[in-house]
Design a protein around this motif. Structure first.
Motif, short mmCIF file in Angstrom:
data_model
loop_
_atom_site.label_atom_id
_atom_site.label_comp_id
_atom_site.label_asym_id
_atom_site.label_seq_id
_atom_site.Cartn_x
_atom_site.Cartn_y
_atom_site.Cartn_z
N ARG A 54 -77.76 -45.93 4.54
CA ARG A 54 -77.36 -44.53 4.50
C ARG A 54 -76.95 -44.14 3.09
O ARG A 54 -76.40 -44.94 2.33
N ALA A 55 -77.21 -42.89 2.76
CA ALA A 55 -76.80 -42.37 1.46
C ALA A 55 -75.29 -42.15 1.44
O ALA A 55 -74.67 -41.88 2.46
N VAL A 56 -74.72 -42.28 0.25
CA VAL A 56 -73.28 -42.06 0.05
C VAL A 56 -73.11 -41.15 -1.15
O VAL A 56 -73.83 -41.27 -2.15
N VAL A 57 -72.16 -40.22 -1.06
CA VAL A 57 -71.87 -39.33 -2.17
C VAL A 57 -71.43 -40.15 -3.38
O VAL A 57 -70.58 -41.04 -3.27
N ARG A 58 -72.03 -39.88 -4.50
CA ARG A 58 -71.74 -40.62 -5.73
C ARG A 58 -70.30 -40.39 -6.19
O ARG A 58 -69.81 -39.26 -6.15
N PRO A 59 -69.59 -41.43 -6.63
CA PRO A 59 -68.20 -41.26 -7.06
C PRO A 59 -68.10 -40.39 -8.31
O PRO A 59 -68.92 -40.49 -9.22
N ASP A 60 -67.08 -39.55 -8.33
CA ASP A 60 -66.90 -38.61 -9.44
C ASP A 60 -65.87 -39.15 -10.42
O ASP A 60 -64.81 -38.56 -10.63
N PHE A 61 -66.17 -40.31 -10.99
CA PHE A 61 -65.27 -40.95 -11.96
C PHE A 61 -66.04 -41.26 -13.23
O PHE A 61 -67.14 -41.81 -13.18
N PRO B 139 -74.49 -57.76 -9.54
CA PRO B 139 -73.32 -58.64 -9.52
C PRO B 139 -72.61 -58.74 -10.88
O PRO B 139 -73.25 -58.82 -11.92
N LYS B 140 -71.30 -58.75 -10.82
CA LYS B 140 -70.49 -58.72 -12.05
C LYS B 140 -70.63 -59.97 -12.88
O LYS B 140 -70.45 -59.92 -14.10
N MET B 141 -70.95 -61.12 -12.28
CA MET B 141 -71.06 -62.33 -13.08
C MET B 141 -72.39 -62.40 -13.84
O MET B 141 -72.52 -63.14 -14.81
N ALA B 142 -73.38 -61.63 -13.42
CA ALA B 142 -74.65 -61.56 -14.14
C ALA B 142 -74.71 -60.34 -15.05
O ALA B 142 -75.46 -60.31 -16.03
N PHE B 143 -73.89 -59.35 -14.73
CA PHE B 143 -73.84 -58.10 -15.50
C PHE B 143 -72.38 -57.73 -15.74
O PHE B 143 -71.87 -56.75 -15.18
N PRO B 144 -71.66 -58.51 -16.54
CA PRO B 144 -70.21 -58.32 -16.69
C PRO B 144 -69.82 -56.94 -17.22
O PRO B 144 -68.73 -56.44 -16.91
N GLU B 145 -70.69 -56.30 -18.01
CA GLU B 145 -70.35 -54.98 -18.55
C GLU B 145 -70.31 -53.92 -17.45
O GLU B 145 -69.79 -52.81 -17.65
N LEU B 146 -70.80 -54.26 -16.25
CA LEU B 146 -70.82 -53.31 -15.14
C LEU B 146 -69.73 -53.59 -14.11
O LEU B 146 -69.70 -52.96 -13.04
N ALA B 147 -68.81 -54.48 -14.43
CA ALA B 147 -67.82 -54.95 -13.46
C ALA B 147 -66.97 -53.84 -12.86
O ALA B 147 -66.64 -53.89 -11.66
N VAL B 148 -66.60 -52.84 -13.65
CA VAL B 148 -65.74 -51.78 -13.13
C VAL B 148 -66.38 -50.39 -13.28
O VAL B 148 -65.69 -49.37 -13.19
N ILE B 149 -67.68 -50.34 -13.51
CA ILE B 149 -68.37 -49.05 -13.61
C ILE B 149 -68.52 -48.47 -12.21
O ILE B 149 -69.12 -49.10 -11.33
N PRO B 150 -67.98 -47.29 -11.94
CA PRO B 150 -68.00 -46.72 -10.58
C PRO B 150 -69.38 -46.64 -9.94
O PRO B 150 -69.51 -46.89 -8.73
N ASP B 151 -70.41 -46.31 -10.70
CA ASP B 151 -71.75 -46.21 -10.12
C ASP B 151 -72.26 -47.53 -9.57
O ASP B 151 -73.17 -47.55 -8.73
N SER C 128 -56.40 -46.97 -7.71
CA SER C 128 -56.65 -45.65 -7.14
C SER C 128 -58.15 -45.33 -7.15
O SER C 128 -58.66 -44.70 -6.22
N VAL C 129 -58.85 -45.77 -8.19
CA VAL C 129 -60.29 -45.57 -8.26
C VAL C 129 -60.97 -46.44 -7.20
O VAL C 129 -61.88 -45.99 -6.49
N TYR C 130 -60.52 -47.67 -7.09
CA TYR C 130 -61.05 -48.61 -6.09
C TYR C 130 -60.94 -48.00 -4.69
O TYR C 130 -61.91 -47.96 -3.93
N ASP C 131 -59.75 -47.51 -4.36
CA ASP C 131 -59.52 -46.95 -3.03
C ASP C 131 -60.36 -45.70 -2.79
O ASP C 131 -60.88 -45.49 -1.68
N ALA C 132 -60.51 -44.87 -3.81
CA ALA C 132 -61.29 -43.64 -3.67
C ALA C 132 -62.77 -43.96 -3.41
O ALA C 132 -63.42 -43.32 -2.57
N ILE C 133 -63.31 -44.93 -4.12
CA ILE C 133 -64.71 -45.32 -3.93
C ILE C 133 -64.90 -45.94 -2.54
O ILE C 133 -65.89 -45.68 -1.85
N LYS C 134 -63.93 -46.70 -2.12
CA LYS C 134 -63.98 -47.36 -0.81
C LYS C 134 -64.02 -46.34 0.33
O LYS C 134 -64.56 -46.61 1.40
N CYS C 135 -63.45 -45.16 0.10
CA CYS C 135 -63.38 -44.13 1.14
C CYS C 135 -64.63 -43.23 1.19
O CYS C 135 -64.73 -42.37 2.07
#
Length: 281
Positions: A2-9, A119-131, A89-96
Motif C-alpha cells: 500500500r502507498a503511504v504519504v511521504r514524510p514531510d521532514f 539498509p543502513k549498514m550498506a548505505f550508512p549515509e541514509l541511516a536517518v534520512i526520512p525518505d 519525534s521524527v521517528y514517531d511521526a514517520i511510524k504513524c
C-alpha cells in the motif's frame, strides 16, 4: 503493498537534530563535517526513488571516509529510535504515517518499527534520512533483513514512491479438496514495466505473503462456511455466488488487492465451490 504519504521532514534538519546532543567532541565534529554529504545523499535518493533507480545508489563502508557505518548506525539507534532521543519525534511521526497503523508491505501486521528501504549498514549515509524510513511490522522488517539491491528487479517497492494500488496484481486460485482452500500469486500487469512486475513478485516472495494470505483465507473460509451453507440450502448456487460477489465488491472498494477481495472473488467464480464444494465432506 500500500502507498503511504511521504514524510514531510527535511533530511538535513533531521540529521542535525539527531546529532545535536552528541557529547564526544571528536565524534560530534566528524558527524557535523558530513552534514552536506548527508543532504546530497538525500537528494540523490529522492531522484533515484522517483525514477525507480534505487539500485543505482552505491553501497559504502562509511560516510565520506569520515564517519564509520557503525557510528551512523549508532546515530539511528541511539539518537533517533531510542525513546527520549533528539530525533525520536521524527521517528514517531514517520511510524504513524501508514493508514490505521497497518504495515504497508504485508497489509496485515501492525506497525511496530521503522524499516530502512535501503539498509543502513550498506548505505550508512541514509541511516536517518526520512525518505528511507517506512513504518512496518516486525515480521516484514525482519524478512527484508539487510538485502541491498544490485539490479532494478531487486529493489524493494517503496510505499512513498511506487503506486501499485490502481491495478489488479494479486491473483489466486481455488483448491478443490475436502476443505476448500485458496492459494495466491502475483498476476502480471501489462501496463507496468518488466522491472516493476519483477520487483513486486520478488517482494511478495521475500515476505512470504503467499503463505500469510493463504492462512488468513483458510480462516475466513472456515468462518463463512455455516452462513454460506444456510444460503445454499435456501437459494442454491446462485445465492451463494451473489453473496460472495457482494463481499468481494465490498472489499475491492476498500482495497483492490486485499487478500479478502481476491478470496471472495475467486470463490464466487468457482462453480465447484458455489455448487456445493463449500459444504465439504
Amino acid at each position: 503493498m500500500r502507498a503511504v504519504v511521504r514524510p514531510d521532514f527535511d533530511a538535513g534538519r533531521t540529521y542535525i537534530r539527531c546529532i545535536s546532543k552528541v557529547q564526544d567532541n571528536d565524534l560530534k565534529m566528524r558527524l557535523e563535517n558530513v552534514t552536506e554529504h548527508i543532504i546530497e545523499a538525500a537528494i540523490q535518493y529522492e531522484m533515484c526513488a522517483q525514477n525507480e533507480e534505487l539500485h543505482l545508489i552505491a553501497q559504502t563502508d562509511d560516510v565520506a571516509g569520515i564517519v564509520t557505518k557503525k557510528e551512523m548506525a549508532g546515530v539511528y539507534k541511539n539518537r533517533m529510535a531510542r525513546k527520549g532521543s533528539p530525533g525520536r519525534s521524527v521517528y514517531d511521526a514517520i511510524k504513524c504515517l501508514p493508514d490505521n497503523g497497518i504495515c504497508p508491505f504485508c497489509d496485515q501486521g501492525y506497525v511496530s518499527t521503522l524499516d530502512h528501504i535501503l539498509p543502513k549498514m550498506a548505505f550508512p549515509e541514509l541511516a536517518v534520512i526520512p525518505d528511507n524510513l517506512v513504518g512496518a511490522c516486525r515480521d516484514c522488517n525482519t524478512a527484508k533483513l539487510a538485502a541491498a539491491p544490485t539490479k532494478a528487479e531487486d529493489a524493494p517497492l517503496h510505499p512513498y514512491f511506487d503506486e501499485v494500488s490502481g491495478r489488479r496484481w494479486l491473483g489466486a486460485r481455488v483448491i478443490e479438496s475436502e476443505v476448500a482452500a485458496v492459494v495466491f500469486h502475483i498476476a502480471y500487469v501489462d501496463a507496468w514495466s518488466e522491472e516493476l512486475n519483477a520487483r513486486l513478485k520478488n517482494q511478495f516472495e521475500l515476505l512470504g505473503l503467499d503463505h500469510l494470505y493463504a492462512s488468513q483465507a483458510a480462516r475466513e473460509i472456515s468462518g463463512q462456511r455455516k452462513n454460506l451453507t444456510r444460503i445454499f440450502d435456501v437459494l442454491g448456487e446462485n445465492g451463494v455466488r451473489e453473496e460472495l460477489d457482494r463481499q468481494s465488491r465490498t472489499w475491492e472498494e476498500y482495497r483492490l488487492n486485499s487478500w479478502q477481495a481476491v478470496t471472495f472473488r475467486v470463490l464466487s467464480d468457482s462453480d465447484w465451490y458455489c455448487g456445493g464444494g463449500l459444504i465439504g465432506q
